[in-house]
Motif scaffolding. Sequence first.
Motif, short mmCIF file in Angstrom:
data_model
loop_
_atom_site.label_atom_id
_atom_site.label_comp_id
_atom_site.label_asym_id
_atom_site.label_seq_id
_atom_site.Cartn_x
_atom_site.Cartn_y
_atom_site.Cartn_z
N LYS A 74 3.31 -5.95 7.83
CA LYS A 74 3.17 -4.52 8.10
C LYS A 74 3.32 -3.71 6.81
O LYS A 74 2.56 -2.78 6.56
CB LYS A 74 4.21 -4.09 9.13
N ARG A 75 4.29 -4.10 5.98
CA ARG A 75 4.52 -3.40 4.72
C ARG A 75 3.31 -3.53 3.80
O ARG A 75 2.88 -2.56 3.17
CB ARG A 75 5.78 -3.96 4.04
N GLU A 78 0.46 -1.34 5.07
CA GLU A 78 0.70 0.07 4.75
C GLU A 78 0.34 0.38 3.30
O GLU A 78 -0.22 1.43 3.01
CB GLU A 78 2.16 0.44 5.02
N LYS A 81 -3.39 0.75 2.75
CA LYS A 81 -4.00 1.96 3.32
C LYS A 81 -4.13 3.06 2.28
O LYS A 81 -5.00 3.90 2.39
CB LYS A 81 -3.15 2.50 4.47
#
Length: 108
Positions: A74-75, A78, A81
């Motif tokens: 997830k990190r 992110e 993005k």
Amino acid sequence: MAASEAMWRPPRNCDVYWSEFRHCKSLWNRFHHYYAHGTSPSCQQWKEDFNMCKQWENHPDPETKEALQSSERKRVAEQRKCTPVWEMRREPPRDWHLPLNQDKPQDS
């Protein structure tokens, strides 16, 4: 290091998660984050990751392993993005070698 031992090691050293948590909680980082984003940083995930890492080191558990790896994925997602602010050049400008025009007023 045996292959089975590497399978049960966290993606990062647990001290890294603790360092990231301490950095996140620092006054300087809080000020910078508030200035840049208008909010205080959320540091809870670093603390949770540190606790999961310690738990994984002490008692290798597939659920803990998956939770920590999911947090890492997830990190990374992110971070991907974020788009760059500046467009990268492929080559220098055509007139890069010419002297600067000191007579011309600078744009401000």
